[in-house]
Design an enzyme around this catalytic site. Structure first.
Site, PDB file in Angstrom:
ATOM      1  N   HIS B  29      -2.249 -38.248  63.633  1.00 53.23           N
ATOM      2  CA  HIS B  29      -2.652 -38.285  62.230  1.00 53.23           C
ATOM      3  C   HIS B  29      -1.499 -38.000  61.295  1.00 53.23           C
ATOM      4  CE1 HIS B  29      -3.601 -34.130  63.670  1.00 53.23           C
ATOM      5  NE2 HIS B  29      -2.944 -33.798  62.577  1.00 53.23           N
ATOM      6  N   ARG B  33      -1.745 -33.216  51.691  1.00 53.17           N
ATOM      7  CA  ARG B  33      -2.317 -32.081  50.979  1.00 53.17           C
ATOM      8  C   ARG B  33      -2.929 -32.594  49.678  1.00 53.17           C
ATOM      9  NH1 ARG B  33       0.345 -26.156  49.990  1.00 53.17           N
ATOM     10  NH2 ARG B  33       0.573 -26.300  52.231  1.00 53.17           N
ATOM     11  N   GLU B  78      -5.471 -36.990  57.724  1.00 56.21           N
ATOM     12  CA  GLU B  78      -6.030 -35.655  57.550  1.00 56.21           C
ATOM     13  C   GLU B  78      -5.763 -35.207  56.115  1.00 56.21           C
ATOM     14  OE1 GLU B  78      -3.939 -32.486  59.483  1.00 56.21           O
ATOM     15  OE2 GLU B  78      -5.637 -31.116  59.384  1.00 56.21           O
ATOM     16  N   GLU B 143       4.601 -32.577  63.720  1.00 56.53           N
ATOM     17  CA  GLU B 143       3.841 -31.644  64.546  1.00 56.53           C
ATOM     18  C   GLU B 143       3.689 -32.244  65.939  1.00 56.53           C
ATOM     19  OE1 GLU B 143      -0.261 -31.052  63.453  1.00 56.53           O
ATOM     20  OE2 GLU B 143      -0.396 -29.167  64.547  1.00 56.53           O
TER      21      GLU B 143
END
Lengths: 149, 149
Positions: B29, B33, B78, B143
């Protein structure tokens, strides 16, 4: 300077990176502006284990685009290298691309919802599909790519 | 404020968004923000036609995460909403996540290649897989998520 000597995995990657003829909307790629191709390829290919699936130079824009992925058909990471770029011009991923079967319908829907328009639907590059750019509510740039011929 | 009343498409989205038991690396993903959940959902669900496939609140971090996609199994977007967030704190997509079968091996390889380490492999949240964060050569945050049990 343009670079044309990369070893690519597939000859015709266009149908993959552009989601050609996809009947459903699709998350096609996320675009990162990079400052050094060799250094980035070491990270993404040698480090993360991605494959270089295709690339092209856009001479009139002085940019090289490289499409990386783990699998053909999945969402790609597009690395764009501007030949006159400097690291100071980098500021976060540039945009991400969503393939849509009907770009005019999708664009009109987003505009009606109040999305800020960057580029209205148009064929930016000869031989490539119609694209448009809008901003999401937080200013993130979203490219729409027409996927149905 | 946390939000728990979203209509989601699937009950157990964890195996999807985390690529659990994937044997190959995977682009899981991209994380954005956001400042206003309702406004963003209008853009991504009503505008782009994505589906809200799962969400969770992390109380101790005061953040709500929502996973959107066009298809189960594809790369997700996300959206993270920090309950105390302000638009001024937004600056480009936050990071993107790559699922890897062996996070320690992948992390060691990237570190050996000179990647800047943000977070070494560790279980950040109870019940979730081991994760790590590194920077790509241009400073983009990546990540790593352990996908093999």
């Amino acid at each position: 300077m343009p670079r044309k000597n990369f070893q690519c995995e597939i000859d015709d990657y266009k149908s993959w990176v552009l989601g050609l003829n996809a009947r459903q909307p699709k998350f096609l790629h996320m675009t990162l502006r990079i400052s050094d191709i060799d250094v980035s390829l070491r990270f993404y290919l040698d480090g993360l284990g991605m494959r270089l699936l295709g690339h092209f130079d856009v001479e009139e824009r002085c940019v090289t685009a490289l499409f990386l992925g783990f699998e053909i058909g999945g969402t790609a990471i597009e690395l764009t290298h501007h030949w006159d770029d400097s690291p100071s011009r980098l500021c976060g991923p540039d945009y991400f691309a969503i393939g849509v079967p009907d770009i005019h319908e999708a664009f009109a829907r987003l505009e009606a919802l109040g999305a800020e328009v960057i580029v209205r639907p148009q064929q930016v590059l000869v031989g490539w599909p119609c694209v448009a750019f809008v901003k999401d509510p937080d200013g993130y740039k979203v490219e729409l790519i027409q996927t149905r011929n």
